[in-house]
Scaffold this motif. Structure first.
Motif, short mmCIF file in Angstrom:
data_model
loop_
_atom_site.label_atom_id
_atom_site.label_comp_id
_atom_site.label_asym_id
_atom_site.label_seq_id
_atom_site.Cartn_x
_atom_site.Cartn_y
_atom_site.Cartn_z
N GLY A 176 3.81 -21.23 0.25
CA GLY A 176 3.00 -20.06 -0.04
C GLY A 176 3.38 -18.87 0.82
O GLY A 176 3.42 -17.72 0.35
N ILE A 177 3.67 -19.11 2.10
CA ILE A 177 4.09 -18.03 2.99
C ILE A 177 5.41 -17.44 2.51
O ILE A 177 5.57 -16.21 2.44
CB ILE A 177 4.23 -18.56 4.44
CG1 ILE A 177 2.86 -18.97 4.99
CG2 ILE A 177 4.88 -17.51 5.34
CD1 ILE A 177 2.92 -19.69 6.32
N LEU A 178 6.35 -18.31 2.16
CA LEU A 178 7.65 -17.83 1.68
C LEU A 178 7.51 -17.09 0.35
O LEU A 178 8.21 -16.10 0.10
CB LEU A 178 8.61 -19.01 1.53
CG LEU A 178 8.98 -19.72 2.85
CD1 LEU A 178 9.84 -20.94 2.57
CD2 LEU A 178 9.70 -18.76 3.80
N ARG A 179 6.60 -17.55 -0.49
CA ARG A 179 6.39 -16.88 -1.78
C ARG A 179 5.74 -15.51 -1.57
O ARG A 179 6.11 -14.55 -2.25
CB ARG A 179 5.53 -17.77 -2.67
CG ARG A 179 5.43 -17.27 -4.10
CD ARG A 179 4.69 -18.27 -4.98
NE ARG A 179 4.38 -17.69 -6.28
CZ ARG A 179 3.61 -18.27 -7.19
NH1 ARG A 179 3.08 -19.47 -6.95
NH2 ARG A 179 3.35 -17.67 -8.34
N MET A 180 4.81 -15.41 -0.64
CA MET A 180 4.22 -14.10 -0.32
C MET A 180 5.29 -13.13 0.12
O MET A 180 5.28 -11.95 -0.24
CB MET A 180 3.14 -14.25 0.75
CG MET A 180 1.80 -14.74 0.27
SD MET A 180 0.52 -14.67 1.57
CE MET A 180 0.26 -12.89 1.69
N ALA A 181 6.23 -13.62 0.94
CA ALA A 181 7.31 -12.77 1.42
C ALA A 181 8.23 -12.36 0.27
O ALA A 181 8.60 -11.18 0.12
CB ALA A 181 8.10 -13.49 2.51
N GLU A 182 8.59 -13.33 -0.56
CA GLU A 182 9.51 -13.06 -1.68
C GLU A 182 8.91 -12.06 -2.65
O GLU A 182 9.61 -11.18 -3.18
CB GLU A 182 9.84 -14.37 -2.40
CG GLU A 182 10.78 -14.21 -3.57
CD GLU A 182 11.05 -15.52 -4.29
OE1 GLU A 182 11.72 -15.48 -5.34
OE2 GLU A 182 10.61 -16.57 -3.80
N GLU A 183 7.60 -12.19 -2.90
CA GLU A 183 6.92 -11.30 -3.84
C GLU A 183 6.45 -10.01 -3.17
O GLU A 183 5.86 -9.15 -3.82
CB GLU A 183 5.73 -12.04 -4.48
CG GLU A 183 6.15 -13.23 -5.32
CD GLU A 183 4.97 -14.06 -5.81
OE1 GLU A 183 3.80 -13.71 -5.48
OE2 GLU A 183 5.19 -15.06 -6.52
N ASN A 184 6.68 -9.93 -1.86
CA ASN A 184 6.29 -8.75 -1.07
C ASN A 184 4.81 -8.41 -1.26
O ASN A 184 4.44 -7.25 -1.50
CB ASN A 184 7.16 -7.54 -1.42
CG ASN A 184 7.09 -6.45 -0.36
OD1 ASN A 184 6.79 -6.73 0.81
ND2 ASN A 184 7.35 -5.22 -0.75
N ARG A 185 3.99 -9.43 -1.15
CA ARG A 185 2.55 -9.22 -1.27
C ARG A 185 2.07 -8.38 -0.09
O ARG A 185 2.39 -8.69 1.06
CB ARG A 185 1.82 -10.56 -1.31
CG ARG A 185 2.15 -11.41 -2.53
CD ARG A 185 1.49 -10.85 -3.78
NE ARG A 185 1.81 -11.65 -4.97
CZ ARG A 185 1.22 -11.46 -6.15
NH1 ARG A 185 0.31 -10.52 -6.31
NH2 ARG A 185 1.57 -12.21 -7.19
N PRO A 186 1.28 -7.33 -0.32
CA PRO A 186 0.98 -6.36 0.73
C PRO A 186 -0.23 -6.69 1.61
O PRO A 186 -0.73 -5.83 2.33
CB PRO A 186 0.71 -5.08 -0.07
CG PRO A 186 0.11 -5.58 -1.35
CD PRO A 186 0.82 -6.88 -1.65
N TYR A 187 -0.70 -7.92 1.56
CA TYR A 187 -1.90 -8.29 2.30
C TYR A 187 -1.54 -8.78 3.70
O TYR A 187 -0.41 -9.21 3.96
CB TYR A 187 -2.66 -9.38 1.53
CG TYR A 187 -2.73 -9.09 0.06
CD1 TYR A 187 -3.46 -8.01 -0.42
CD2 TYR A 187 -2.00 -9.85 -0.86
CE1 TYR A 187 -3.48 -7.69 -1.78
CE2 TYR A 187 -2.02 -9.55 -2.21
CZ TYR A 187 -2.76 -8.47 -2.67
OH TYR A 187 -2.77 -8.16 -4.00
N ASN A 188 -2.51 -8.73 4.60
CA ASN A 188 -2.31 -9.27 5.94
C ASN A 188 -2.25 -10.79 5.88
O ASN A 188 -3.09 -11.42 5.21
CB ASN A 188 -3.45 -8.84 6.87
CG ASN A 188 -3.52 -7.34 7.03
OD1 ASN A 188 -2.51 -6.69 7.30
ND2 ASN A 188 -4.70 -6.76 6.87
N LEU A 189 -1.30 -11.38 6.57
CA LEU A 189 -1.16 -12.83 6.62
C LEU A 189 -1.72 -13.34 7.94
O LEU A 189 -1.33 -12.86 9.02
CB LEU A 189 0.30 -13.25 6.48
CG LEU A 189 0.60 -14.74 6.65
CD1 LEU A 189 -0.06 -15.56 5.54
CD2 LEU A 189 2.11 -14.99 6.67
N ALA A 190 -2.65 -14.28 7.85
CA ALA A 190 -3.23 -14.91 9.04
C ALA A 190 -2.89 -16.40 9.01
O ALA A 190 -3.14 -17.08 8.01
CB ALA A 190 -4.74 -14.71 9.08
#
Length: 356
Positions: A207-221
């Motif tokens: 999920g972390i890698l997918r957030m990065a790949e999709e450039n999701r603009p939310y804060n990651l905690a």
């Protein structure tokens, strides 16, 4: 299974209405009603165009479409006067908890993404109850709409911040969570900015890698809680599936790809992970990362015997991390008297029937 209008993004809603013979402009009206105005019953709006009113009346009456407006099973204010916990009942009788927290000039909602949780973190009440099912996008959005209605009723400003740190692991329910966020951030509706939204994970590496790949603009905690494989595995069973080394590698990849800071959460447990040596190990582990560390004194739960660190230990821990160059905050504890703090959310009346 009946679908919910709250599950739909704006484009999906417009496509649906056009397919039903309505004009595209009706999508703007309905979206404004459901999302911007957060109306629990759209038919109450007096200026609905007759074709839209007729269609809504028909589909809601026959049950081909529904709305996510969960009734409140319990409403529990904290003695601090600033924290409110709601037990919301879903259409299939599952119950989830949502928390509204008030701060000077702003309000934050803590949102659930699952009924229960499969990650099994030993000190977390939701983890102790096990996994029941994922929430749909509309069930996630419904919590935010509920909070908006509550605040407006009190004459307060609407929500400014959202933290996806309630019941469940958001990245275990990735697609539904991201669809819900698309809806929540839409400027024609709730219009909560991505920079005001934090998505928490116990370390679901894909999920972390997918957030990065999709450039999701939310804060990651990222919930860290330990700086060695052995210690983390004792607290977070999911570490066996996504080892600490893989998690940190994913975080470095996320940093490099997005350029965004990662917020690491560390629950301070007396005698378990709160010594100066633990703090030094965090600094070594996170070296080179753009990271902020949030320290959270343990909030006690019935299923875990650990206790929170004392103030002196927390202050020493905090100082070591700051001296190592990491921004570090000891998080303010809120709603502990009503079990609304981090790690305490658990629907006591939860149905144990798991979804297929």
């Amino acid at each position: 299974m009946t679908r919910s209008l709250h599950d739909l993004t704006f484009d999906q809603l417009r496509e649906l209405l056009v397919s039903e013979g309505l004009r595209p402009a009706h999508a703007g009206t309905l979206w404004n009603t459901l999302q911007f105005r957060a109306m629990a019953d759209p038919l109450v709006r007096e200026d609905l165009a007759p074709p839209l009113r007729k269609w809504l009346t028909r589909v809601l009456h026959e049950g081909s479409w529904m709305l996510d407006v969960p009734p409140v099973s319990s409403d529990t204010p904290s003695s601090d006067g600033l924290t409110h916990k709601f037990l919301l009942r879903m259409a299939d009788a599952q119950e989830i908890e949502t928390v509204i927290m008030g701060y000077t000039g702003r309000h934050t909602a803590c949102v659930s993404t699952q009924a229960g949780c499969a990650m099994g973190c030993v000190f977390c009440a939701t983890g102790q109850m096990g996994f029941v099912r994922h929430l749909r996008p509309g069930e996630i959005v419904a919590q935010v709409l509920h909070a908006q209605r509550i605040l407006r009723t009190k004459g307060e400003k609407g929500l400014r911040n959202l933290v996806f740190m309630g019941m469940g692991e958001p990245l275990h329910n990735y697609d539904a969570v991201m669809t819900a966020l698309d809806i929540i951030c839409d400027t024609r509706g709730l219009n909560i900015g991505p920079s005001k939204i934090s998505v928490s994970t116990v370390g679901v590496v894909p999920g972390i890698l997918r957030m990065a790949e999709e450039n999701r603009p939310y804060n990651l905690a990222v919930s860290l809680h330990a700086a060695t494989e052995e210690e983390r595995a004792k607290l977070i069973p999911a570490n066996q599936r996504w080892p600490l080394a893989d998690l940190i590698a994913a975080c470095r990849s996320y940093n490099a790809r997005t350029g965004r800071r990662i917020f690491f959460a560390w629950t301070l447990i007396h005698g378990v992970n709160d010594t100066p040596e633990h703090a030094k190990r965090i600094a070594e582990l996170l070296h080179g990362l753009d990271a902020h560390v949030n320290l959270i004194p343990l909030n006690r739960t019935e299923g875990y015997t650990g206790t929170e660190s004392d103030d002196a230990s927390a202050d020493t821990f905090h100082r070591i991390l700051q001296d190592a160059g990491f921004p570090c905050t000891i998080r303010q504890r809120r709603g502990i008297d009503v079990a609304a703090g981090c790690g305490q959310l658990k629907a006591a009346k939860q149905s144990r029937r798991k979804a297929a």
